[in-house]
Design an enzyme around this catalytic site. Structure first.
Site, PDB file in Angstrom:
ATOM      1  N   PHE A  10       0.820  -1.217   0.000  1.00  0.00           N
ATOM      2  CA  PHE A  10       0.000   0.000   0.000  1.00  0.00           C
ATOM      3  C   PHE A  10       0.855   1.270   0.000  1.00  0.00           C
ATOM      4  O   PHE A  10       0.852   2.055  -0.966  1.00  0.00           O
ATOM      5  CB  PHE A  10      -0.949  -0.036   1.192  1.00  0.00           C
ATOM      6  CG  PHE A  10      -1.588   1.276   1.554  1.00  0.00           C
ATOM      7  CD1 PHE A  10      -2.150   2.093   0.588  1.00  0.00           C
ATOM      8  CD2 PHE A  10      -1.643   1.692   2.879  1.00  0.00           C
ATOM      9  CE1 PHE A  10      -2.750   3.310   0.924  1.00  0.00           C
ATOM     10  CE2 PHE A  10      -2.237   2.888   3.231  1.00  0.00           C
ATOM     11  CZ  PHE A  10      -2.780   3.704   2.255  1.00  0.00           C
ATOM     12  N   ALA A  80       9.353  -2.594   3.641  1.00  0.00           N
ATOM     13  CA  ALA A  80       9.016  -4.008   3.743  1.00  0.00           C
ATOM     14  C   ALA A  80       8.668  -4.384   5.175  1.00  0.00           C
ATOM     15  O   ALA A  80       9.491  -4.245   6.078  1.00  0.00           O
ATOM     16  CB  ALA A  80      10.177  -4.864   3.246  1.00  0.00           C
ATOM     17  N   THR A  98       9.912 -11.231   9.260  1.00  0.00           N
ATOM     18  CA  THR A  98      10.054 -10.117   8.318  1.00  0.00           C
ATOM     19  C   THR A  98      10.538  -8.846   8.997  1.00  0.00           C
ATOM     20  O   THR A  98      11.505  -8.216   8.552  1.00  0.00           O
ATOM     21  CB  THR A  98       8.714  -9.848   7.602  1.00  0.00           C
ATOM     22  OG1 THR A  98       8.362 -10.990   6.837  1.00  0.00           O
ATOM     23  CG2 THR A  98       8.821  -8.637   6.687  1.00  0.00           C
ATOM     24  N   THR A 132       6.110   3.073  12.455  1.00  0.00           N
ATOM     25  CA  THR A 132       4.722   3.367  12.819  1.00  0.00           C
ATOM     26  C   THR A 132       4.617   4.018  14.187  1.00  0.00           C
ATOM     27  O   THR A 132       5.498   3.818  15.045  1.00  0.00           O
ATOM     28  CB  THR A 132       3.902   2.058  12.822  1.00  0.00           C
ATOM     29  OG1 THR A 132       2.609   2.292  13.364  1.00  0.00           O
ATOM     30  CG2 THR A 132       4.564   0.987  13.672  1.00  0.00           C
ATOM     31  N   ASP A 133       3.533   4.743  14.422  1.00  0.00           N
ATOM     32  CA  ASP A 133       3.287   5.317  15.746  1.00  0.00           C
ATOM     33  C   ASP A 133       2.915   4.244  16.765  1.00  0.00           C
ATOM     34  O   ASP A 133       2.970   4.481  17.977  1.00  0.00           O
ATOM     35  CB  ASP A 133       2.204   6.389  15.695  1.00  0.00           C
ATOM     36  CG  ASP A 133       0.855   5.901  15.167  1.00  0.00           C
ATOM     37  OD1 ASP A 133       0.747   4.715  14.770  1.00  0.00           O
ATOM     38  OD2 ASP A 133      -0.089   6.715  15.124  1.00  0.00           O
ATOM     39  N   GLU A 134       2.566   3.041  16.302  1.00  0.00           N
ATOM     40  CA  GLU A 134       2.128   1.996  17.229  1.00  0.00           C
ATOM     41  C   GLU A 134       3.246   1.518  18.145  1.00  0.00           C
ATOM     42  O   GLU A 134       2.978   0.901  19.179  1.00  0.00           O
ATOM     43  CB  GLU A 134       1.512   0.832  16.458  1.00  0.00           C
ATOM     44  CG  GLU A 134       0.255   1.237  15.711  1.00  0.00           C
ATOM     45  CD  GLU A 134      -0.531   0.060  15.177  1.00  0.00           C
ATOM     46  OE1 GLU A 134      -0.643  -0.961  15.888  1.00  0.00           O
ATOM     47  OE2 GLU A 134      -1.040   0.171  14.047  1.00  0.00           O
ATOM     48  N   TYR A 158       2.670  -7.136  16.344  1.00  0.00           N
ATOM     49  CA  TYR A 158       3.075  -6.264  15.238  1.00  0.00           C
ATOM     50  C   TYR A 158       3.909  -5.094  15.720  1.00  0.00           C
ATOM     51  O   TYR A 158       5.028  -4.859  15.249  1.00  0.00           O
ATOM     52  CB  TYR A 158       1.847  -5.747  14.476  1.00  0.00           C
ATOM     53  CG  TYR A 158       2.136  -4.524  13.652  1.00  0.00           C
ATOM     54  CD1 TYR A 158       3.097  -4.566  12.646  1.00  0.00           C
ATOM     55  CD2 TYR A 158       1.478  -3.318  13.883  1.00  0.00           C
ATOM     56  CE1 TYR A 158       3.388  -3.436  11.890  1.00  0.00           C
ATOM     57  CE2 TYR A 158       1.759  -2.192  13.129  1.00  0.00           C
ATOM     58  CZ  TYR A 158       2.712  -2.254  12.134  1.00  0.00           C
ATOM     59  OH  TYR A 158       3.005  -1.130  11.395  1.00  0.00           O
ATOM     60  N   LYS A 162       7.916  -4.098  15.103  1.00  0.00           N
ATOM     61  CA  LYS A 162       8.356  -2.848  14.494  1.00  0.00           C
ATOM     62  C   LYS A 162       9.252  -2.061  15.443  1.00  0.00           C
ATOM     63  O   LYS A 162      10.234  -1.449  15.013  1.00  0.00           O
ATOM     64  CB  LYS A 162       7.146  -1.999  14.080  1.00  0.00           C
ATOM     65  CG  LYS A 162       6.429  -2.499  12.852  1.00  0.00           C
ATOM     66  CD  LYS A 162       7.313  -2.514  11.607  1.00  0.00           C
ATOM     67  CE  LYS A 162       7.612  -1.123  11.092  1.00  0.00           C
ATOM     68  NZ  LYS A 162       8.395  -1.158   9.826  1.00  0.00           N
TER      69      LYS A 162
END
Length: 359
Positions: A10, A80, A98, A132-134, A158, A162
Site C-alpha cells: 500500500f 518491507a 520479516t 509506525t506510531d504503534e 506487530y 516494528k
C-alpha cells in the site's frame, strides 16, 4: 537510483508512483509479493525504464547483496513489513521473521555495501526506515501526543516487531555509523489500501451490502494521514533529514474509529446511494474488541515541520473524499485483491465475533 523495499504494498507502491511522478531518478523495487503486495498497484509504470521490479525477500542476503552491487543505489527506503495487527495476533512468527530478522539482514547487507563506497558516495548515502506510531503504545484521552522522544511501549506482536526493527536501525547507526533515518507515521489511508484495514474494509463491505464491523465501542482514537502526504514527507526526510534522527509524520487528524465509519457511510450515501434509499450506516455492527487493542494514538508532527518544513497538504475531509472516490472508480482492482484467502480471513476475523448490530 534508489532501492525501495516493499514497494508493491500500500504505502510502498504509492511512494514509488509518487517518486516517479516527481523525479527522473530510477527506482529499484524489491518486494516479496505476499498477500498484500500487488503488482497491479504498479500497473501504471509497467514498461517505464525508470522502474525495475524484483520479486524477493529482504531476508535473502545473497539477493540483496547482488542487487546492491549491480544497481549501486544512493539510498534505501525500507517499507518491507508485515503490518496488520490482527494478523500478528493470529500468527506472530511471520512478523518476527520479516520485521525483525528481515530488517537485521537488510541492515547487514546495506552496511557492507555502504562501507565499500568511496568517501563522497559514503557521505551522501542514506538508509530510511519507515515505521509506525504503534511502537509508542497507547495514550490516555488527555495525554500529549507522541513525540520522537516518547518511550516505546508496544502492545501487539506487530508493534513489538516494528519497535525491535526501529531499535536495530538505531543501533546500526550508533555502533557502525550507518547514516540512517527513521520515520514513525500515523494511520495511513488512500488508494491501493488492502481491504482488511478499516477504511477500505468499510467501503468494500458497504458496497457489497455486508456488515460494517466495528471493534468494541468504536471509540479507539487514531491520527489519520493521507498516503500522498506520507510520501511527500518521506521524500523530504530523505532529502534533508539528519542521519540518526527520527521524524514523526502525522496528519493532525485525531478521530475515533466510529466517526471514520460514519464519515465513509455519509460519503457513500452521497456518491453511490443504496438502491433502497436507506443509509449505509444501517449496516454498522459492533464486534468483540481485539486483544490488547490500543485506545488512542496521536502524533506530534511539529519536529518535521520545524526542521524540514513539511506539513500535510490534505485535510481529513479532502483526503477521505478522494479515497472513497478512488475505490468507487477502481472496482476491478478491489475484485482482483479479494481472493478466496482474503474472504476466508475476513470471515474468520469478524463474522464469529459479531455481538450486535446498530445504526
Amino acid at each position: 537510483m534508489i532501492l525501495v523495499t516493499g514497494g508493491a504494498g500500500f504505502i510502498g507502491a504509492n511512494f514509488v508512483l509518487d517518486w516517479l511522478a516527481n523525479s527522473d531518478e530510477p527506482v529499484l523495487n524489491l518486494d516479496k509479493l505476499t498477500y498484500a503486495g500487488n503488482r497491479n498497484n504498479l500497473a501504471s509504470v509497467d514498461g517505464d525504464a525508470r522502474h525495475v521490479f524484483v520479486q524477493g525477500d529482504i531476508g535473502d542476503t545473497a539477493l540483496v547483496e547482488r542487487l546492491l552491487a549491480e544497481h549501486k543505489p544512493r539510498a534505501v527506503v525500507n517499507f518491507a513489513a508485515e503490518s496488520h495487527v490482527d494478523r500478528s495476533i493470529h500468527g506472530p512468527e511471520d512478523f518476527i521473521q520479516t520485521n525483525v530478522v528481515g530488517t537485521f539482514r537488510l541492515l547487514q547487507a546495506v552496511r557492507q555495501y555502504w562501507q565499500a563506497l568511496c568517501a563522497i558516495e559514503k557521505e551522501a548515502f542514506r538508509f530510511l526506515h519507515v515505521s509506525t506510531d504503534e511502537v509508542y503504545g497507547t495514550l490516555a484521552p488527555d495525554a500529549p501526543a507522541f513525540t520522537e522522544t516518547h518511550t516505546t511501549e508496544p502492545n501487539s506482536p506487530y508493534s513489538a516487531s516494528k519497535a525491535a526493527s526501529d531499535h536495530l536501525v538505531r543501533a546500526w547507526h550508533h555502533t557502525f555509523g550507518l547514516p540512517v533515518l527513521t520515520t514513525n507515521c500515523s494511520n495511513n489511508y488512500g488508494p491501493y489500501h488492502f481491504p482488511e484495514k478499516l477504511i477500505p474494509l468499510m467501503i468494500v463491505n458497504a458496497l457489497a451490502g455486508k456488515s460494517l464491523p466495528v471493534y468494541g465501542d468504536g471509540m479507539q482514537v487514531r491520527d489519520w494521514l493521507y498516503v500522498a502526504d506520507h510520501c511527500s514527507a518521506i521524500r523530504r526526510v530523505l532529502e534533508a533529514g539528519k542521519p540518526g534522527e527520527t521524524y514523526n509524520v502525522g496528519g493532525w487528524n485525531e478521530m475515533p474509529n466510529i466517526d471514520i465509519v460514519h464519515t465513509v457511510c455519509r460519503l457513500l450515501d452521497e456518491l453511490r446511494p443504496r438502491a433502497d434509499g436507506k443509509p449505509y450506516a444501517e449496516q454498522i455492527s459492533y464486534v468483540q474488541d481485539r486483544p490488547g487493542h490500543d485506545r488512542r494514538y496521536a502524533i506530534d508532527a511539529r519536529k518535521i515541520e520545524r526542521e524540514l518544513g513539511w506539513k500535510p497538504a490534505e485535510t481529513f475531509e479532502s483526503g477521505i473524499r478522494k479515497t472513497v472516490q478512488w475505490y468507487l472508480e477502481h472496482a476491478g482492482w478491489v475484485a482482483d485483491v479479494q481472493t478466496g484467502a482474503y474472504r476466508d480471513w475476513v470471515q474468520t476475523q469478524y463474522a464469529a465475533d459479531a455481538v450486535a448490530a446498530s445504526a
